[in-house]
Design an enzyme around this catalytic site. Sequence first.
Site, PDB file in Angstrom:
ATOM      1  N   TRP A   2      -4.990  11.353   4.588  1.00  0.00           N
ATOM      2  CA  TRP A   2      -3.978  11.566   3.250  1.00  0.00           C
ATOM      3  C   TRP A   2      -4.005  13.647   2.351  1.00  0.00           C
ATOM      4  O   TRP A   2      -4.833  13.947   2.663  1.00  0.00           O
ATOM      5  CB  TRP A   2      -5.423  11.023   1.901  1.00  0.00           C
ATOM      6  CG  TRP A   2      -5.023  11.122   0.707  1.00  0.00           C
ATOM      7  CD1 TRP A   2      -4.154   9.998  -0.491  1.00  0.00           C
ATOM      8  CD2 TRP A   2      -5.462  12.019  -0.526  1.00  0.00           C
ATOM      9  NE1 TRP A   2      -3.592   9.881  -1.018  1.00  0.00           N
ATOM     10  CE2 TRP A   2      -5.074  11.608  -1.529  1.00  0.00           C
ATOM     11  CE3 TRP A   2      -6.380  12.854  -0.404  1.00  0.00           C
ATOM     12  CZ2 TRP A   2      -4.884  12.161  -3.238  1.00  0.00           C
ATOM     13  CZ3 TRP A   2      -6.738  12.993  -1.981  1.00  0.00           C
ATOM     14  CH2 TRP A   2      -5.995  14.031  -3.140  1.00  0.00           C
ATOM     15  N   ASP A  37       3.976   4.951 -14.334  1.00  0.00           N
ATOM     16  CA  ASP A  37       2.987   4.967 -12.600  1.00  0.00           C
ATOM     17  C   ASP A  37       2.303   4.281 -13.214  1.00  0.00           C
ATOM     18  O   ASP A  37       2.224   3.040 -14.484  1.00  0.00           O
ATOM     19  CB  ASP A  37       2.458   6.593 -11.839  1.00  0.00           C
ATOM     20  CG  ASP A  37       2.713   6.754 -11.018  1.00  0.00           C
ATOM     21  OD1 ASP A  37       1.419   6.000 -10.779  1.00  0.00           O
ATOM     22  OD2 ASP A  37       3.096   7.034  -9.907  1.00  0.00           O
ATOM     23  N   ASP A  38       0.931   3.965 -12.919  1.00  0.00           N
ATOM     24  CA  ASP A  38      -0.225   3.340 -13.437  1.00  0.00           C
ATOM     25  C   ASP A  38      -0.782   3.241 -14.474  1.00  0.00           C
ATOM     26  O   ASP A  38      -0.273   4.219 -14.881  1.00  0.00           O
ATOM     27  CB  ASP A  38      -1.175   3.703 -12.416  1.00  0.00           C
ATOM     28  CG  ASP A  38      -2.820   2.602 -11.609  1.00  0.00           C
ATOM     29  OD1 ASP A  38      -2.123   1.181 -12.144  1.00  0.00           O
ATOM     30  OD2 ASP A  38      -3.017   3.006 -10.704  1.00  0.00           O
ATOM     31  N   ARG A  71     -11.191   1.771  -3.229  1.00  0.00           N
ATOM     32  CA  ARG A  71     -10.388   1.882  -4.708  1.00  0.00           C
ATOM     33  C   ARG A  71     -10.615   1.235  -5.629  1.00  0.00           C
ATOM     34  O   ARG A  71     -10.253   0.351  -6.514  1.00  0.00           O
ATOM     35  CB  ARG A  71      -8.989   2.177  -4.669  1.00  0.00           C
ATOM     36  CG  ARG A  71      -8.846   3.370  -5.118  1.00  0.00           C
ATOM     37  CD  ARG A  71      -7.185   3.770  -5.487  1.00  0.00           C
ATOM     38  NE  ARG A  71      -6.669   4.729  -5.728  1.00  0.00           N
ATOM     39  CZ  ARG A  71      -5.497   4.772  -6.623  1.00  0.00           C
ATOM     40  NH1 ARG A  71      -4.790   3.348  -7.262  1.00  0.00           N
ATOM     41  NH2 ARG A  71      -4.902   5.925  -7.106  1.00  0.00           N
ATOM     42  N   LYS A  96       8.935   1.258  -8.013  1.00  0.00           N
ATOM     43  CA  LYS A  96       7.288   1.997  -7.488  1.00  0.00           C
ATOM     44  C   LYS A  96       6.186   1.481  -6.298  1.00  0.00           C
ATOM     45  O   LYS A  96       6.248   0.926  -7.910  1.00  0.00           O
ATOM     46  CB  LYS A  96       7.052   3.235  -7.941  1.00  0.00           C
ATOM     47  CG  LYS A  96       5.826   4.265  -6.509  1.00  0.00           C
ATOM     48  CD  LYS A  96       5.099   5.650  -7.619  1.00  0.00           C
ATOM     49  CE  LYS A  96       4.409   6.066  -6.757  1.00  0.00           C
ATOM     50  NZ  LYS A  96       3.540   7.507  -7.704  1.00  0.00           N
ATOM     51  N   TRP A  97       6.430   1.067  -5.953  1.00  0.00           N
ATOM     52  CA  TRP A  97       5.499  -0.166  -5.347  1.00  0.00           C
ATOM     53  C   TRP A  97       4.505   0.023  -4.043  1.00  0.00           C
ATOM     54  O   TRP A  97       5.179   0.844  -2.940  1.00  0.00           O
ATOM     55  CB  TRP A  97       6.490  -0.684  -4.258  1.00  0.00           C
ATOM     56  CG  TRP A  97       5.886  -2.125  -3.188  1.00  0.00           C
ATOM     57  CD1 TRP A  97       4.743  -1.777  -2.292  1.00  0.00           C
ATOM     58  CD2 TRP A  97       6.229  -3.658  -3.402  1.00  0.00           C
ATOM     59  NE1 TRP A  97       4.298  -3.367  -1.758  1.00  0.00           N
ATOM     60  CE2 TRP A  97       5.133  -4.196  -2.583  1.00  0.00           C
ATOM     61  CE3 TRP A  97       7.245  -4.645  -3.839  1.00  0.00           C
ATOM     62  CZ2 TRP A  97       5.714  -5.488  -2.608  1.00  0.00           C
ATOM     63  CZ3 TRP A  97       7.140  -6.083  -3.776  1.00  0.00           C
ATOM     64  CH2 TRP A  97       6.340  -6.038  -2.614  1.00  0.00           C
ATOM     65  N   ASP A  98       3.552   0.891  -4.513  1.00  0.00           N
ATOM     66  CA  ASP A  98       2.293   1.155  -3.960  1.00  0.00           C
ATOM     67  C   ASP A  98       1.594   0.453  -3.141  1.00  0.00           C
ATOM     68  O   ASP A  98       1.666  -0.861  -3.871  1.00  0.00           O
ATOM     69  CB  ASP A  98       1.407   1.854  -5.408  1.00  0.00           C
ATOM     70  CG  ASP A  98       0.597   3.182  -5.248  1.00  0.00           C
ATOM     71  OD1 ASP A  98       0.661   2.999  -3.419  1.00  0.00           O
ATOM     72  OD2 ASP A  98       0.444   3.773  -5.499  1.00  0.00           O
ATOM     73  N   CYS A 130       5.141   3.361  -1.419  1.00  0.00           N
ATOM     74  CA  CYS A 130       4.703   4.535  -1.261  1.00  0.00           C
ATOM     75  C   CYS A 130       3.321   3.458  -1.056  1.00  0.00           C
ATOM     76  O   CYS A 130       3.197   2.409  -1.104  1.00  0.00           O
ATOM     77  CB  CYS A 130       4.283   4.743  -3.349  1.00  0.00           C
ATOM     78  SG  CYS A 130       3.022   5.611  -3.062  1.00  0.00           S
ATOM     79  N   ASP A 153       1.014  12.218  -1.666  1.00  0.00           N
ATOM     80  CA  ASP A 153       0.520  12.546  -3.005  1.00  0.00           C
ATOM     81  C   ASP A 153       0.688  14.581  -3.078  1.00  0.00           C
ATOM     82  O   ASP A 153      -0.108  14.764  -4.556  1.00  0.00           O
ATOM     83  CB  ASP A 153      -0.685  12.088  -3.408  1.00  0.00           C
ATOM     84  CG  ASP A 153      -1.139  10.185  -3.686  1.00  0.00           C
ATOM     85  OD1 ASP A 153       0.567  10.068  -4.142  1.00  0.00           O
ATOM     86  OD2 ASP A 153      -1.471   9.643  -3.643  1.00  0.00           O
TER      87      ASP A 153
HETATM   88  C1  GLA Z   1      -1.276   6.378  -5.475  1.00  0.00           C
HETATM   89  C2  GLA Z   1      -0.331   6.925  -5.703  1.00  0.00           C
HETATM   90  C3  GLA Z   1       0.498   8.157  -6.372  1.00  0.00           C
HETATM   91  C4  GLA Z   1       0.048   7.358  -8.055  1.00  0.00           C
HETATM   92  C5  GLA Z   1      -1.088   6.557  -8.096  1.00  0.00           C
HETATM   93  C6  GLA Z   1      -1.783   5.643  -8.652  1.00  0.00           C
HETATM   94  O1  GLA Z   1      -2.770   6.947  -5.082  1.00  0.00           O
HETATM   95  O2  GLA Z   1       0.105   7.997  -3.914  1.00  0.00           O
HETATM   96  O3  GLA Z   1       1.314   8.382  -6.266  1.00  0.00           O
HETATM   97  O4  GLA Z   1       0.582   6.153  -7.559  1.00  0.00           O
HETATM   98  O5  GLA Z   1      -1.645   5.913  -6.915  1.00  0.00           O
HETATM   99  O6  GLA Z   1      -2.817   4.562  -8.942  1.00  0.00           O
END
Ligand code: GLA
Length: 732
Positions: free
Chosen positions: A195, A362-363, A440, A473-475, A523, A545
């Site tokens: 990471w 984002d989140d 997480r 953004k699909w994480d 992502c 990240d």
């Molecule tokens: C991951 C992504 C980040 C962000 C966070 C949100 O770590 O890589 O860019 O979107 O999640 O929780």
Amino acid sequence: MIFFDEKKQIWKLDTPNTSYILGVVDGKYLAHLYYGAKVADTDLSYLLRLSEGSGVPSKNPAESVGFMDGLPFEYPVSGRGDFRESCISVRNAAGQEGLELCYVDCEIVQEKEPLQGLPASFGENVNTLKIRLSDEVLHLSVILSYSVFEDVDVITRSVLVCNDGEQELFLTRALSACLEIENENFEVLSFTGSWSREHIPERQKLLHSAVTAESFRGVGGHDGQPFLALVSENATEDAGKVYAMHLIYSGNFYGKAKCNPHEQVRMVLGIQPEGFCCKLEPGETFCTPEAVMTFSGQGISGMTHTLHDFYRQHLIRSKWKFAERPVLINSWEAVYFDFTTEKLLEIVKEAAMAGIDLFVLDDGWFGKNRNQPSGALGDWFCNEEKLPGGLKRLSEEIKKQGMLFGLWFEPEMISEDSCLYREHPEWVLHTKDRRPGLCRDQWMLDFSNPAVIDYLYEKMEKVIDEAGLSYIKWDMNRGICDVGSEYLPADRQGELLHRHVLGVYELQERLIERFPELLIENCSSGGARFDPGMLYYSPQIWCSDDMDPVERLSIHEGTAMIYPISCIGSHVCKSPNDITGREVPFATRGIQAMMGTFGYELDITKISEEEKRAIPEQIKAYRGIQKLVQEGDYWRLASYRENGLYNVYMVVSKDKKSAYVIYMQVLARPNTKSRRVFFKGLDKNQLYQVSDGEKTECFRGDVLMQAGYLFPHRQRDFVSVFLRLEAVEDEI
Ligand code: GLA
């Protein structure tokens, strides 16, 4: 072009600069004869040295096992005396493994068919050779497909396994490709990482122990790529041989290169066999993911250019592939979970004034309690307590500012503290009677269950539609363990990880069909699912990240070695950087983010006025090179990862009329002169105007490539130079 010598049963597959030759030996075994620079002749069977060994089984059945253990098989099987790595293993009803695949027939078609449920390359000028092999005891047939591209040095391979008999069979290994060549003192190129330190290339000498590239995480992971290459011992950027294989797949993979004592190297690539077991009822088939295979006689850059061209032309489907991508601003490192509508709109207002096109929230926007990573995953509705008026109001305000709107999702996940879990605890992946492990603070949803895919499609479609999203953004923020499904029967649990990947593909496919204009950025906790499979659905992928421009040099070098730079999500970060604490000037952060799809990830309301004023300039500069980022040839000129001092790369348009160069002096050194760098890929006779934003000079292509360009030394750390090159007419 595919040539078939029917009498000798030999096939020759020609791409513009390479030939791949295979043939039938002893009337039934499919063997590999040659891969490399293009040759005119087809029959290279002398290379098998059949007269030197124990001969072929039909002449010397007493030594058939010795023959099996030496032939360079195109698709080696397990259990019949080839004691090297196999590509396929099948268990019969008696619980025994072992098969023998013999040649049946072939077909040459003038097209490239899609692969059911899997991402696959496509194109106009492609011919496909399909060779059918079968095992007459198990009544199992295997169709090996080789698609030969006429505009690029790539052959893709996939395999269809069919149970033609009446007993159920279990496929315990089904790899996509095998390449067997004689050792020429090869090294193996693969990728490592972690990471925040993804996609770091690594080279090691191939001795007689195996080198593997593999994943057990359910995704490729930060620490590897579904990729392996054999490279000549001293291969450089521009010289030496490279044989590379890359898998179009987003789950567990397995690649292995091993040299036997007779200096035969076998390299295989495909789905990770550990944990894999696919039941084949009579009439059922299994299709492997597609492997991309390329040979370069021009060193690593040759491979890079081929893969870049191939992925751009033949894998990425999105309408965004060559369209001008929106410059985005992402909220994550700006505000993390801590925001209100007002705060977001302040960011939006400043971003719009600076000329940024797209705001990505984002989140943190969904469910009931998403102020930390522990809750609400699965509840894909807006948290109206946090965002009164919901996404609709936010979206309207964003659009009033002339910006597009994008949102973050993590569809494969579920939180214990979520409405979804309370309603469907059985949708969580787990093994019987065992509480699944958290990562997480979240669990995995069972993507083998079609009801889960339908639920997510419905929720996501509603949000995308109502909020008028242009981007998602699909994480995917964890590895998959506790691999058990309440949906699948006991004898299909071994299919679960593969079915998970198919579920991801299906959901992305459905969303793209419903919203063809939607830009998806995949992502996975940074770059843990950066693979060719994802490229089929999303033209850009979040790379890491870690946005620190110094760290990104190595991450970018590895990523761009095998992926087009137009796919590499790349943002201007804040300073000090949240991961490394490093402070880097705004100008350098801006220049280095031009390594890929350009964006910002900082609180724009908190930066200095001078920095705010620099943003429109940076965007203008990026617009000026965007076509090059999306279509040009990328050249590595110097690697900070290798030299510890500076990094240089350049991108040249296909017509060689335009280019840009990005130089970074990482640390200043006392008593140092300017640095001489040799450019590449230019037209040697062409005169170029070279401009660094302050001064403009003219040089001819051969001078820049042979005599070099001087980058002045600066008494500062983290200095970047952005050079534009434009072809100009000679003054007569
Ligand atoms: C991951 C992504 C980040 C962000 C966070 C949100 O770590 O890589 O860019 O979107 O999640 O929780």
